[in-house]
Design an enzyme around this catalytic site. Sequence first.
Site, short mmCIF file in Angstrom:
data_model
loop_
_atom_site.label_atom_id
_atom_site.label_comp_id
_atom_site.label_asym_id
_atom_site.label_seq_id
_atom_site.Cartn_x
_atom_site.Cartn_y
_atom_site.Cartn_z
N TYR A 128 87.32 74.29 1.12
CA TYR A 128 87.73 73.64 1.95
C TYR A 128 87.01 73.42 3.04
CZ TYR A 128 92.21 73.76 -0.87
OH TYR A 128 92.99 73.62 -2.28
N HIS A 158 90.70 78.87 -8.03
CA HIS A 158 90.59 77.73 -7.74
C HIS A 158 89.77 77.05 -8.86
CE1 HIS A 158 89.75 74.72 -3.78
NE2 HIS A 158 91.20 74.52 -5.18
#
Length: 321
Positions: A51, A141
């Site tokens: 992010y 992830h």
Amino acid sequence: MNSEPLNLGKLGFGGAGIGNLYKAIPDGEALATVLAAWDSGVRYFDTAPHYGLGLSEQRLGAILRDKPREEFIISTKVGRLLEANPDAGSAAAGSAKDDEGFDVPATRRRVWDFTEAGIRRSIEDSLERLGLDHVDIAYLHDPDVHDLQKGISQALPALEKLRQEGVVKAIGVGTNSAEAALECVEAADLDLVMLAGRYTLLEQPSVPLLDRCVEHRTGVVNVGVYNSGLLARPEVPDDAHYNYDRAPRAVVERARALAAVCRDFGVELPTAALQFPLRHPAVVNVTVGASRPEQVTSNANRMQESVPEELWDALEGLGRD
């Protein structure tokens, strides 16, 4: 598995927005957004190196490192390492932006690494950016985006080892794919699955996964409950988005049908969308991203609203995929 499941609360804060997802936001607004989550009673915060090339972790840590550590739970993700971008110093690339959806300078690049050494380094790097001495939860992830089988054979055993060592309290996988999540749940002793956009008021293709999670005692942190914004407003606009793109007409009409039923019971569509996933026994938390303080406050208020049981009965079947 962790003998004492972490209490995440009903509502969590997702950190993609403060990593400048789609658009840059000033530091002050990002920090105010995290503070608004804290002031609203949120105590579970999720982030990832992905992010904003670490920006989300840095901004989240700037607020949380001053809070009592025992009062909040934080998760980050492993699988992508951040390394210096060798092209960033060139004149041509000096002002280049990240090409994976975040409005940040491309001074770093993501490098997939599912090895135990890579995962340990990822957590150490995250702790440095966060300014904390530990994270509570580590998710693998997007293993389906890179290499699901390496994720299962390399990364998940490494996470199990880190949990056994006490480096993290809980482990899981974060993915948009219910099928990939199910493979991971069957292959490893996971505490949590973070599932994006696959169990919402609009569609529930992941029910088999959730039912299996109940059997495995694996909690589900549900994200993407607004289906890329389609369910985020009481009235569904013509230009609504779905799956990060312009919503097809048939999908818009289905969302409007849901909104109409909600109105009949005096409930706004986003309130129903936010609370719906918690009706499944596997779902332990709904985590929602935000980039402005008022978004956080609105979500917190919606989570506290009373929804009549009759509404859920009326909605039954309308959102089935």
